[in-house]
Write a protein that holds these residues in place. Structure first.
Motif, mmCIF file in Angstrom:
data_model
loop_
_atom_site.group_PDB
_atom_site.id
_atom_site.type_symbol
_atom_site.label_atom_id
_atom_site.label_comp_id
_atom_site.label_asym_id
_atom_site.label_seq_id
_atom_site.Cartn_x
_atom_site.Cartn_y
_atom_site.Cartn_z
ATOM 1 N N HIS A 64 39.954 50.703 39.222
ATOM 2 C CA HIS A 64 39.099 51.152 38.128
ATOM 3 C C HIS A 64 39.643 52.409 37.449
ATOM 4 O O HIS A 64 39.035 52.918 36.505
ATOM 5 N N ARG A 65 40.781 52.868 37.890
ATOM 6 C CA ARG A 65 41.462 53.947 37.165
ATOM 7 C C ARG A 65 42.151 53.406 35.916
ATOM 8 O O ARG A 65 42.492 54.163 35.016
ATOM 9 N N ALA A 66 42.359 52.097 35.889
ATOM 10 C CA ALA A 66 43.017 51.457 34.737
ATOM 11 C C ALA A 66 41.978 51.106 33.677
ATOM 12 O O ALA A 66 40.787 51.003 33.951
ATOM 13 N N ASP A 67 42.454 50.937 32.447
ATOM 14 C CA ASP A 67 41.552 50.551 31.352
ATOM 15 C C ASP A 67 40.971 49.166 31.576
ATOM 16 O O ASP A 67 39.828 48.892 31.205
ATOM 17 N N ASP A 68 41.775 48.268 32.148
ATOM 18 C CA ASP A 68 41.328 46.904 32.418
ATOM 19 C C ASP A 68 41.534 46.635 33.907
ATOM 20 O O ASP A 68 42.592 46.153 34.326
ATOM 21 N N PRO A 69 40.533 46.945 34.753
ATOM 22 C CA PRO A 69 40.709 46.833 36.208
ATOM 23 C C PRO A 69 41.162 45.455 36.687
ATOM 24 O O PRO A 69 42.109 45.371 37.485
ATOM 25 N N PRO A 70 40.528 44.342 36.239
ATOM 26 C CA PRO A 70 40.997 43.033 36.726
ATOM 27 C C PRO A 70 42.448 42.746 36.345
ATOM 28 O O PRO A 70 43.201 42.148 37.124
ATOM 29 N N ASP A 71 42.853 43.168 35.125
ATOM 30 C CA ASP A 71 44.226 42.925 34.697
ATOM 31 C C ASP A 71 45.208 43.725 35.553
ATOM 32 O O ASP A 71 46.275 43.230 35.923
ATOM 33 N N ALA A 72 44.834 44.971 35.879
ATOM 34 C CA ALA A 72 45.693 45.795 36.729
ATOM 35 C C ALA A 72 45.854 45.165 38.111
ATOM 36 O O ALA A 72 46.947 45.136 38.678
ATOM 37 N N ALA A 73 44.758 44.635 38.654
ATOM 38 C CA ALA A 73 44.822 43.975 39.961
ATOM 39 C C ALA A 73 45.660 42.708 39.895
ATOM 40 O O ALA A 73 46.454 42.425 40.797
ATOM 41 N N GLN A 74 45.495 41.941 38.819
ATOM 42 C CA GLN A 74 46.259 40.706 38.661
ATOM 43 C C GLN A 74 47.761 40.989 38.653
ATOM 44 O O GLN A 74 48.545 40.276 39.309
ATOM 45 N N LYS A 75 48.169 42.011 37.928
ATOM 46 C CA LYS A 75 49.593 42.357 37.862
ATOM 47 C C LYS A 75 50.118 42.783 39.232
ATOM 48 O O LYS A 75 51.225 42.405 39.631
ATOM 49 N N GLN A 76 49.320 43.569 39.959
ATOM 50 C CA GLN A 76 49.778 44.031 41.265
ATOM 51 C C GLN A 76 49.887 42.863 42.249
ATOM 52 O O GLN A 76 50.852 42.779 43.027
ATOM 53 N N MET A 77 48.928 41.940 42.193
ATOM 54 C CA MET A 77 48.994 40.775 43.070
ATOM 55 C C MET A 77 50.200 39.888 42.716
ATOM 56 O O MET A 77 50.888 39.366 43.599
ATOM 57 N N SER A 78 50.456 39.728 41.434
ATOM 58 C CA SER A 78 51.588 38.909 40.994
ATOM 59 C C SER A 78 52.906 39.514 41.453
ATOM 60 O O SER A 78 53.799 38.803 41.959
ATOM 61 N N ASN A 79 53.038 40.829 41.302
ATOM 62 C CA ASN A 79 54.272 41.510 41.739
ATOM 63 C C ASN A 79 54.454 41.381 43.251
ATOM 64 O O ASN A 79 55.574 41.197 43.742
ATOM 65 N N TRP A 80 53.352 41.486 43.968
ATOM 66 C CA TRP A 80 53.399 41.377 45.437
ATOM 67 C C TRP A 80 53.838 39.974 45.852
ATOM 68 O O TRP A 80 54.714 39.807 46.694
ATOM 69 N N MET A 81 53.261 38.945 45.236
ATOM 70 C CA MET A 81 53.635 37.573 45.576
ATOM 71 C C MET A 81 55.091 37.289 45.219
ATOM 72 O O MET A 81 55.799 36.595 45.958
#
Length: 499
Positions: free
Chosen positions: A402-419
């Motif tokens: 929730h520090r990001a402007d778009d929390p779900p999008d920030a999480a999606q990017k981090q999960m994608s990078n991790w995978m």
């Protein structure tokens, strides 16, 4: 001719003069303005543009001529009325004036256009003016003007807090703007069904996610398509898939059907069968995540290094065992874990507490507001304890995002990078959302389709299925809690670390 007839004639003249004024105002409203007539100077104008401009100019010229005729007729009638009023003093003068009026009106009827209404001195009745809504569009109205009225009317009806409705509204706006740019903003009579084919053919060359790609920033759709086509083949961005193009076409047809509903004679663009270009990217269906890939992911998540970032480490496991969407997890608050009739559940029907105020929870669909049963594994591995005890602004379980402007999008990017780092990511097929597909299979196999739909927040299929309780009942929660663990999935890294 009696004095009473003369008085009636004067009233009839006054009424006819007022009728002429009303017809003049009607012509002024209905005739195309100079600003509405498209420019056709230069060599760039098509034959169709020239034809439309010619018709609009002819219509405007005819209307102006009618207005001049009406103005002339009104002036002459006013002179007659003045003469009749002045000669009311004597009977002979009145009769002479009447005969003069008949002669003049006879000449007027012969010279006026058929559209002008003849004057009947003693019996004329005033024409009733029809009130017209400003949205009573004409064939010469630009699509941008007519379509804007449709979108604005819908926007006024939509509840601003209804995220699902506003997202659909955004899709309408995007599709409409794309159609105007690709096909052009023309008078309504310009458009043909084949323009839907032109639209689809162009869309098949538009890169997907273009708004997030730096090299396309600030460019028009045509410029984006040209720039992408100019890149080396291995550097080109993938283009819109079949489902996205179909969605754009559907939104434009929706707007057009509403516009055409109030303007007779427009072409039916909704019935046109579009042929997608041969190289259009086929839609990719997401699949449940492969069990070996899932075990690699969970094992990495349970390592001490990753558990120092609990906002990241817990997400895959929570997604698998609850079936919740990524955005639903990101907006999960510790206070959402409640006891309902003796069962601990995640309550997604509750509003969110943010900044001391209660706000409507952002959900994808109405059925997303639901109870989510908590499988014992979530307690066994420690997730529920973590979720209840997490300290973050507003109590978000995954507050880091929730520090990001778009929390779900920030999480999606981090999960994608991790995978990707674990080499278990496959574009659109094996992604974080695949966990929800795995969960749906797990629930369906053990508690059936209806409870799987309730748990995951999917709409029921058919009238019969929509009868009965929409939220999980206590007995249904207990059925889900009694399910065996997902077959083949290794949770030992989490349970061992817990011990």
């Amino acid at each position: 001719m009696t004095r009473e007839i003369l008085s009636a004639s004067l009233k009839a003249l006054a009424a006819e003069i007022e009728g002429i004024a009303k017809r003049d105002r009607y012509l002024l409203f209905m005739a195309p303005s100079a600003a509405e007539i498209p420019e056709i100077d230069g060599d760039g104008a098509s034959e169709n543009d020239r034809g439309v401009a010619y018709l609009m100019r002819s219509e405007r010229a005819a209307a102006l001529q009618k207005r001049r005729n009406l103005k002339d007729m009104r002036g002459r009638l006013e002179k007659i009325g003045a003469a009749m009023a002045e000669d009311k003093v004597a009977w002979e003068a009145e009769r002479g004036t009447y005969e003069s009026v008949v002669r003049i009106l006879g000449s007027l009827e012969r010279s006026a256009e058929p559209a002008a209404v003849a004057v009947t001195v003693a019996t004329a009745e005033p024409e009733q003016e029809t009130e017209t809504d400003v949205r009573a569009f004409k064939p010469s109205t630009l699509l941008s003007v007519a379509g804007r009225a449709i979108l604005d009317a819908r926007k006024a009806a939509v509840n601003p807090d209804d995220k699902d409705a506003t997202r659909y509204e955004e899709r309408l706006e995007t599709a409409f703007a794309a159609f105007l740019e690709i096909v052009g903003d023309k008078p309504l009579t310009y458009y043909l069904p084949i323009h839907m084919q032109d639209f689809a053919t162009f869309l098949a060359r538009v890169p997907k996610n273009r708004s997030k790609i730096a090299i396309f920033k600030g460019l028009t759709l045509r410029q984006i398509v040209e720039k992408n086509a100019a890149l080396p083949l291995d550097q080109r961005e993938p283009c819109l898939a079949e489902t996205t193009i179909a969605s754009y076409l559907s939104e434009v047809k929706n707007i057009w059907s509403r516009v055409a509903g109030s303007v007779p004679g427009l072409k039916d663009m909704g019935a046109y069968r579009v042929t997608l270009p041969k190289n259009t990217a086929a839609s990719i269906d997401r699949e449940p995540i492969a069990v070996p890939s899932l075990n690699i992911w969970l094992k990495d998540a349970a390592t001490p290094k990753l558990m120092k970032k609990p906002h990241k480490a817990w997400l895959p496991l929570a997604g698998l065992l609850t079936g919740m969407r990524l955005a639903e997890l990101i907006y999960l608050q510790g206070s959402d874990i409640v006891n309902v009739e003796g069962n601990e559940v995640i309550d997604l029907t509750r509003p969110l507490l943010m900044g001391g105020q209660m706000i409507d929870r952002p959900v994808k669909t109405k059925t997303s507001k639901r109870y989510v049963a908590i499988h014992p594994l979530l307690n066994e591995v420690g997730f529920i304890e973590y979720a209840k005890g997490v300290k973050s602004p507003d109590g978000f379980v995954f507050g880091h995002f929730h520090r990001a402007d778009d929390p779900p999008d920030a999480a999606q990017k981090q999960m994608s990078n991790w995978m990707n780092a674990l080499d278990i990511h496959e574009t659109q097929r094996q992604v974080f959302h695949s966990l929800r597909h795995s969960a749906k299979d797990w629930f369906r196999d053990h508690v059936g389709e209806r409870l799987a739909d309730k748990q995951c927040g999917h709409a029921f299929s058919g009238v019969s299925a929509n009868y009965g309780a929409k939220l999980l009942k206590p007995k249904e929660v207990r059925k889900i809690m009694a399910m065996p663990a997902p077959e083949g999935v290794d949770f030992s890294a989490f349970t061992f670390g817990r011990r």
